[in-house]
Design a protein around this motif. Sequence first.
Motif, PDB file in Angstrom:
ATOM      1  N   ALA A 291      50.765  36.771  30.928  1.00 31.29           N
ATOM      2  CA  ALA A 291      51.060  35.700  32.324  1.00 31.29           C
ATOM      3  C   ALA A 291      49.913  35.632  33.041  1.00 31.29           C
ATOM      4  N   LEU A 292      49.456  34.244  33.247  1.00 32.55           N
ATOM      5  CA  LEU A 292      48.318  34.269  34.383  1.00 32.55           C
ATOM      6  C   LEU A 292      48.841  34.104  35.722  1.00 32.55           C
ATOM      7  N   ILE A 293      47.952  34.833  36.343  1.00 30.93           N
ATOM      8  CA  ILE A 293      48.669  35.085  37.717  1.00 30.93           C
ATOM      9  C   ILE A 293      47.513  34.500  38.714  1.00 30.93           C
ATOM     10  N   VAL A 294      47.700  33.402  39.241  1.00 32.16           N
ATOM     11  CA  VAL A 294      46.660  32.381  40.015  1.00 32.16           C
ATOM     12  C   VAL A 294      47.058  32.853  41.526  1.00 32.16           C
ATOM     13  N   ILE A 295      45.947  33.677  42.016  1.00 36.44           N
ATOM     14  CA  ILE A 295      46.351  34.344  43.314  1.00 36.44           C
ATOM     15  C   ILE A 295      45.401  33.512  44.347  1.00 36.44           C
ATOM     16  N   ASP A 296      46.298  32.927  45.485  1.00 37.28           N
ATOM     17  CA  ASP A 296      45.692  32.504  46.758  1.00 37.28           C
ATOM     18  C   ASP A 296      44.621  31.496  46.461  1.00 37.28           C
ATOM     19  N   VAL A 297      44.801  30.458  45.831  1.00 35.72           N
ATOM     20  CA  VAL A 297      43.888  29.375  45.673  1.00 35.72           C
ATOM     21  C   VAL A 297      44.380  28.439  46.783  1.00 35.72           C
ATOM     22  N   GLN A 298      43.868  28.699  47.839  1.00 35.89           N
ATOM     23  CA  GLN A 298      44.266  27.999  49.203  1.00 35.89           C
ATOM     24  C   GLN A 298      43.097  27.276  49.778  1.00 35.89           C
ATOM     25  N   ASN A 299      43.396  26.320  50.664  1.00 33.69           N
ATOM     26  CA  ASN A 299      42.216  25.694  51.230  1.00 33.69           C
ATOM     27  C   ASN A 299      41.341  26.563  52.130  1.00 33.69           C
ATOM     28  N   GLU A 300      41.786  27.547  52.783  1.00 33.83           N
ATOM     29  CA  GLU A 300      41.240  28.390  53.675  1.00 33.83           C
ATOM     30  C   GLU A 300      39.790  28.931  52.864  1.00 33.83           C
ATOM     31  N   TYR A 301      39.588  28.912  51.529  1.00 33.83           N
ATOM     32  CA  TYR A 301      38.520  29.415  50.896  1.00 33.83           C
ATOM     33  C   TYR A 301      37.642  28.203  50.244  1.00 33.83           C
ATOM     34  N   VAL A 302      38.164  27.252  50.520  1.00 31.44           N
ATOM     35  CA  VAL A 302      37.321  25.953  50.324  1.00 31.44           C
ATOM     36  C   VAL A 302      36.736  25.072  51.312  1.00 31.44           C
ATOM     37  N   THR A 303      37.510  24.568  52.186  1.00 31.50           N
ATOM     38  CA  THR A 303      37.037  23.915  53.153  1.00 31.50           C
ATOM     39  C   THR A 303      37.557  24.807  54.801  1.00 31.50           C
ATOM     40  N   GLY A 304      38.019  25.862  54.657  1.00 27.32           N
ATOM     41  CA  GLY A 304      38.643  26.601  55.811  1.00 27.32           C
ATOM     42  C   GLY A 304      37.552  27.846  56.214  1.00 27.32           C
ATOM     43  N   GLY A 305      38.109  28.528  56.880  1.00 25.24           N
ATOM     44  CA  GLY A 305      37.562  29.983  57.741  1.00 25.24           C
ATOM     45  C   GLY A 305      36.846  30.883  56.641  1.00 25.24           C
ATOM     46  N   LEU A 306      37.100  30.836  55.498  1.00 21.12           N
ATOM     47  CA  LEU A 306      36.856  31.893  54.750  1.00 21.12           C
ATOM     48  C   LEU A 306      36.115  31.396  53.229  1.00 21.12           C
ATOM     49  N   PRO A 307      35.053  30.699  53.475  1.00 23.55           N
ATOM     50  CA  PRO A 307      34.503  30.109  52.255  1.00 23.55           C
ATOM     51  C   PRO A 307      33.914  30.775  51.157  1.00 23.55           C
ATOM     52  N   ILE A 308      34.434  30.610  50.004  1.00 22.82           N
ATOM     53  CA  ILE A 308      33.748  31.476  48.872  1.00 22.82           C
ATOM     54  C   ILE A 308      32.482  31.110  48.571  1.00 22.82           C
ATOM     55  N   GLU A 309      31.654  32.204  48.240  1.00 22.96           N
ATOM     56  CA  GLU A 309      30.102  31.684  48.185  1.00 22.96           C
ATOM     57  C   GLU A 309      29.500  32.106  46.610  1.00 22.96           C
ATOM     58  N   TYR A 310      30.430  33.163  46.209  1.00 17.89           N
ATOM     59  CA  TYR A 310      29.722  33.484  44.761  1.00 17.89           C
ATOM     60  C   TYR A 310      31.136  34.028  44.076  1.00 17.89           C
ATOM     61  N   PRO A 311      31.095  33.687  42.614  1.00 18.74           N
ATOM     62  CA  PRO A 311      30.420  32.169  42.087  1.00 18.74           C
ATOM     63  C   PRO A 311      30.706  31.103  42.981  1.00 18.74           C
ATOM     64  N   GLY A 312      29.759  30.066  42.929  1.00 17.59           N
ATOM     65  CA  GLY A 312      30.212  28.731  43.566  1.00 17.59           C
ATOM     66  C   GLY A 312      31.614  28.291  43.603  1.00 17.59           C
ATOM     67  N   VAL A 313      31.984  27.784  44.767  1.00 15.20           N
ATOM     68  CA  VAL A 313      33.474  27.797  44.869  1.00 15.20           C
ATOM     69  C   VAL A 313      34.052  26.573  43.895  1.00 15.20           C
ATOM     70  N   GLN A 314      33.131  25.565  43.760  1.00 13.88           N
ATOM     71  CA  GLN A 314      33.524  24.449  42.774  1.00 13.88           C
ATOM     72  C   GLN A 314      33.563  24.904  41.335  1.00 13.88           C
ATOM     73  N   VAL A 315      32.637  25.798  41.055  1.00 14.30           N
ATOM     74  CA  VAL A 315      32.835  26.370  39.746  1.00 14.30           C
ATOM     75  C   VAL A 315      34.058  27.070  39.594  1.00 14.30           C
ATOM     76  N   SER A 316      34.336  27.887  40.452  1.00 14.46           N
ATOM     77  CA  SER A 316      35.716  28.989  40.164  1.00 14.46           C
ATOM     78  C   SER A 316      36.783  27.814  40.226  1.00 14.46           C
ATOM     79  N   LEU A 317      36.932  26.728  41.010  1.00 16.79           N
ATOM     80  CA  LEU A 317      37.926  25.803  41.190  1.00 16.79           C
ATOM     81  C   LEU A 317      38.235  25.159  39.744  1.00 16.79           C
ATOM     82  N   ALA A 318      37.204  24.867  39.204  1.00 18.61           N
ATOM     83  CA  ALA A 318      37.136  24.137  37.778  1.00 18.61           C
ATOM     84  C   ALA A 318      37.568  25.161  36.766  1.00 18.61           C
ATOM     85  N   ASN A 319      37.279  26.297  36.805  1.00 14.96           N
ATOM     86  CA  ASN A 319      37.531  27.077  35.815  1.00 14.96           C
ATOM     87  C   ASN A 319      39.388  27.630  35.950  1.00 14.96           C
ATOM     88  N   ILE A 320      39.701  27.740  37.279  1.00 13.14           N
ATOM     89  CA  ILE A 320      40.922  28.040  37.354  1.00 13.14           C
ATOM     90  C   ILE A 320      41.767  26.648  37.055  1.00 13.14           C
TER      91      ILE A 320
END
Length: 220
Positions: free
Chosen positions: A9-38
């Motif tokens: 089973a693929l478990i897709v955890i907490d892919v929420q706006n907070e990590y992209v445009t909100g208060g906890l922006p993902i920095e590495y790997p680049g968030v657009q890279v990880s989003l595309a791979n998700i």
Amino acid sequence: MSHATPRRALIVIDVQNEYVTGGLPIEYPGVQVSLANIGRAMDAARASSVPVVVVQNFAPADAPIFARGTEGAELHPVVASRPHDHYVEKSLPSAFAGTDLADWLAANQIDTLTVAGYMTHNCDASTIFHALHAGYAVEFLADATGSVPYENAAGCASAEEIHRVFSVVMQSRFAAVLTTGEWGAALGSGARPDKGSIYASNRKARERRAQQSAAASTPA
């Protein structure tokens, strides 16, 4: 790779706006890279009849991040626009804690969890540790996740350092760490990617250090 076909089973955890445009922006790997791979992982799962579990985290209404009802707490469109087979709402790091995930996995005879989503070192790691202790084989898609930098009373670390170190530790005992592309190939072959071991990981590091020391002491 082992060739005992996993029931994933693929478990897709907490892919929420907070990590992209909100208060906890993902920095590495680049968030657009990880989003595309998700998105790629979810599509590959669907094409291979691997069930997808979407996990969403909520905090109390007065919390600075993930407060229920805020834009930041909503699922990112990459996940919200794709179908899933089960939904889990949580308030603790592990997707197992206080949820029906274990019951759903048992009912669907799943023996292998593939973890993607955010963050490498927090909810992903907690879920992976929990899964291993519960007897599951685990895979971790290291390019479909990410970390943020920290500084606190214990010190500081960059997002890249945190992601890299956690990935190395995962591969040493807890999960087979691989890219989304490698995982897609494993889906096609039916193989089970291998994780490493604590002993082998330590031995390889010590051997490399010894080689570097010997090279440094050799006259030019």
